[in-house]
Write a protein that holds these residues in place. Structure first.
Motif, PDB file in Angstrom:
ATOM      1  N   TYR A  71       0.687  -1.146  -0.025  1.00 41.79           N
ATOM      2  CA  TYR A  71      -0.132  -0.024   0.217  1.00 41.79           C
ATOM      3  C   TYR A  71       0.693   1.309  -0.010  1.00 41.79           C
ATOM      4  O   TYR A  71       1.562   1.513   0.815  1.00 41.79           O
ATOM      5  N   GLN A  72       0.712   1.893  -1.041  1.00 43.41           N
ATOM      6  CA  GLN A  72       1.511   3.149  -1.076  1.00 43.41           C
ATOM      7  C   GLN A  72       1.195   4.361  -0.088  1.00 43.41           C
ATOM      8  O   GLN A  72       1.801   5.231   0.006  1.00 43.41           O
ATOM      9  N   THR A  73      -0.078   4.142   0.276  1.00 43.65           N
ATOM     10  CA  THR A  73      -0.470   5.102   1.389  1.00 43.65           C
ATOM     11  C   THR A  73       0.016   5.034   2.796  1.00 43.65           C
ATOM     12  O   THR A  73      -0.118   5.757   3.601  1.00 43.65           O
ATOM     13  N   MET A  74       0.796   3.602   2.944  1.00 43.12           N
ATOM     14  CA  MET A  74       1.289   3.259   4.365  1.00 43.12           C
ATOM     15  C   MET A  74       2.455   3.911   4.517  1.00 43.12           C
ATOM     16  O   MET A  74       3.566   3.607   4.180  1.00 43.12           O
ATOM     17  N   TYR A  75       2.549   5.424   4.476  1.00 44.52           N
ATOM     18  CA  TYR A  75       3.591   6.352   4.574  1.00 44.52           C
ATOM     19  C   TYR A  75       4.033   7.022   5.933  1.00 44.52           C
ATOM     20  O   TYR A  75       2.751   7.258   6.615  1.00 44.52           O
ATOM     21  N   ASP A  76       4.870   7.399   6.088  1.00 39.37           N
ATOM     22  CA  ASP A  76       5.431   7.910   7.332  1.00 39.37           C
ATOM     23  C   ASP A  76       4.796   7.302   8.507  1.00 39.37           C
ATOM     24  O   ASP A  76       5.015   6.024   8.805  1.00 39.37           O
ATOM     25  N   ARG A  77       3.974   8.162   9.513  1.00 39.73           N
ATOM     26  CA  ARG A  77       3.416   7.490  10.488  1.00 39.73           C
ATOM     27  C   ARG A  77       1.858   7.153  10.384  1.00 39.73           C
ATOM     28  O   ARG A  77       1.127   7.475  11.419  1.00 39.73           O
ATOM     29  N   ALA A  78       1.607   6.751   9.042  1.00 36.65           N
ATOM     30  CA  ALA A  78       0.071   6.634   8.891  1.00 36.65           C
ATOM     31  C   ALA A  78      -0.490   5.592   9.746  1.00 36.65           C
ATOM     32  O   ALA A  78       0.131   4.541  10.152  1.00 36.65           O
ATOM     33  N   ASP A  79      -1.705   5.685  10.267  1.00 40.93           N
ATOM     34  CA  ASP A  79      -2.428   4.516  11.182  1.00 40.93           C
ATOM     35  C   ASP A  79      -2.929   3.790  10.021  1.00 40.93           C
ATOM     36  O   ASP A  79      -3.161   4.169   8.949  1.00 40.93           O
ATOM     37  N   ILE A  80      -3.084   2.506  10.742  1.00 42.10           N
ATOM     38  CA  ILE A  80      -3.815   1.334   9.821  1.00 42.10           C
ATOM     39  C   ILE A  80      -4.969   1.748   9.018  1.00 42.10           C
ATOM     40  O   ILE A  80      -5.445   1.041   8.049  1.00 42.10           O
ATOM     41  N   TYR A  81      -6.000   2.597   9.579  1.00 43.68           N
ATOM     42  CA  TYR A  81      -7.183   3.008   8.570  1.00 43.68           C
ATOM     43  C   TYR A  81      -6.754   3.495   7.273  1.00 43.68           C
ATOM     44  O   TYR A  81      -7.709   3.485   6.488  1.00 43.68           O
ATOM     45  N   ILE A  82      -5.536   4.117   7.119  1.00 46.82           N
ATOM     46  CA  ILE A  82      -5.239   4.664   5.647  1.00 46.82           C
ATOM     47  C   ILE A  82      -5.173   3.614   4.613  1.00 46.82           C
ATOM     48  O   ILE A  82      -5.897   3.837   3.643  1.00 46.82           O
ATOM     49  N   PRO A  83      -4.537   2.539   4.972  1.00 46.41           N
ATOM     50  CA  PRO A  83      -4.342   1.513   3.715  1.00 46.41           C
ATOM     51  C   PRO A  83      -5.760   0.719   3.788  1.00 46.41           C
ATOM     52  O   PRO A  83      -5.895   0.358   2.524  1.00 46.41           O
ATOM     53  N   PHE A  84      -6.682   0.965   4.769  1.00 44.10           N
ATOM     54  CA  PHE A  84      -8.026   0.337   4.701  1.00 44.10           C
ATOM     55  C   PHE A  84      -8.842   1.104   3.610  1.00 44.10           C
ATOM     56  O   PHE A  84      -9.439   0.562   2.930  1.00 44.10           O
ATOM     57  N   ILE A  85      -8.543   2.602   3.632  1.00 40.89           N
ATOM     58  CA  ILE A  85      -9.217   3.292   2.632  1.00 40.89           C
ATOM     59  C   ILE A  85      -8.757   3.192   1.121  1.00 40.89           C
ATOM     60  O   ILE A  85      -9.522   2.816   0.068  1.00 40.89           O
ATOM     61  N   GLU A  86      -7.426   3.083   1.191  1.00 43.37           N
ATOM     62  CA  GLU A  86      -6.707   2.675  -0.096  1.00 43.37           C
ATOM     63  C   GLU A  86      -7.159   1.511  -0.908  1.00 43.37           C
ATOM     64  O   GLU A  86      -7.813   1.280  -1.831  1.00 43.37           O
ATOM     65  N   ARG A  87      -7.253   0.287   0.034  1.00 47.68           N
ATOM     66  CA  ARG A  87      -7.632  -1.209  -0.449  1.00 47.68           C
ATOM     67  C   ARG A  87      -9.169  -1.000  -0.641  1.00 47.68           C
ATOM     68  O   ARG A  87      -9.855  -1.485  -1.537  1.00 47.68           O
ATOM     69  N   SER A  88     -10.148  -0.247   0.035  1.00 48.63           N
ATOM     70  CA  SER A  88     -11.541  -0.246  -0.073  1.00 48.63           C
ATOM     71  C   SER A  88     -11.829   0.535  -1.471  1.00 48.63           C
ATOM     72  O   SER A  88     -12.791   0.178  -2.215  1.00 48.63           O
ATOM     73  N   LEU A  89     -11.051   1.692  -1.741  1.00 46.95           N
ATOM     74  CA  LEU A  89     -11.243   2.444  -2.918  1.00 46.95           C
ATOM     75  C   LEU A  89     -10.652   1.442  -4.270  1.00 46.95           C
ATOM     76  O   LEU A  89     -11.593   1.350  -5.177  1.00 46.95           O
ATOM     77  N   ALA A  90      -9.833   0.651  -4.096  1.00 40.82           N
ATOM     78  CA  ALA A  90      -9.421  -0.310  -5.043  1.00 40.82           C
ATOM     79  C   ALA A  90     -10.216  -1.460  -5.586  1.00 40.82           C
ATOM     80  O   ALA A  90     -10.364  -1.996  -6.708  1.00 40.82           O
ATOM     81  N   VAL A  91     -11.029  -1.752  -4.527  1.00 40.37           N
ATOM     82  CA  VAL A  91     -11.920  -2.912  -4.734  1.00 40.37           C
ATOM     83  C   VAL A  91     -13.511  -2.391  -5.207  1.00 40.37           C
ATOM     84  O   VAL A  91     -14.482  -3.128  -5.253  1.00 40.37           O
ATOM     85  N   LEU A  92     -13.689  -1.123  -5.203  1.00 41.59           N
ATOM     86  CA  LEU A  92     -15.131  -0.474  -5.646  1.00 41.59           C
ATOM     87  C   LEU A  92     -15.183  -0.628  -7.082  1.00 41.59           C
ATOM     88  O   LEU A  92     -14.245  -0.382  -8.008  1.00 41.59           O
TER      89      LEU A  92
END
Length: 174
Positions: free
Chosen positions: A125-146
């Motif tokens: 997940y490209q959004t798992m950046y810096d100190r990102a909380d786990i909900y950030i890649p949840f959003i990325e993956r969710s957008l990818a499966v829409l």
């Protein structure tokens, strides 16, 4: 409604999932014709939960709900087996696209994620950046499966909209 597909990436105790199933059954029953619940409904819902005990508890509640709605025990368990996945949403394989992705993603700071798993998330997940909380890649993956024109609805903090770690997610959405 029962001809659409819905995903809940972290269903927990079923606070969203149980009302969704109730509404799904009402919509399904309100359409005319002979109906086979397993055939008609097995692909409508996918819901993922990481924690085994929570998964088992919610699984049992859903089977009980389906039986209360006059489905046989066999049909209820078959639907629950089709709908529910015990695993990590960020690493679990999912088939197809979804019309709706809804829920309340988990909030877990990176410091609490085992280093090997964190490395796996960062590689996926490209959004798992810096100190990102786990909900950030949840959003990325969710957008990818829409699916095209699909809808994502999450209850989540807005810190990603301002903080440095949210930059890759803001770019992805833009």
């Amino acid at each position: 409604l029962y001809q659409k597909r819905l995903l809940e990436p972290a269903f927990g105790g079923g606070d969203f999932l149980i009302p969704i199933i109730n509404r799904l059954l009402v919509a399904w029953r309100s359409t005319p014709g002979i109906k086979d619940p397993l055939l008609d409904l097995k692909d409508t819902v996918r819901a993922v939960e990481l924690h085994q005990e929570t998964f088992r508890s919610t699984y049992s509640a859903i089977v009980a709900l389906l039986q209360q709605e006059k489905l046989t025990y066999q049909t209820a368990t078959n639907l629950a087996n089709s709908w529910l996945i015990q695993g990590d949403f960020l690493t679990t394989s999912l088939e197809g696209k979804f019309d709706f992705v809804i829920g309340n993603p988990p909030y877990i700071r990176q410091e609490l994620i085992p280093s090997q798993l964190l490395a796996e998330y960062r590689s996926r997940y490209q959004t798992m950046y810096d100190r990102a909380d786990i909900y950030i890649p949840f959003i990325e993956r969710s957008l990818a499966v829409l699916s095209q024109g699909g809808t994502l609805g999450f209850i989540c903090a807005d810190r990603w909209m301002k903080n440095r770690y949210g930059g890759p997610l803001r770019s992805l959405i833009a």
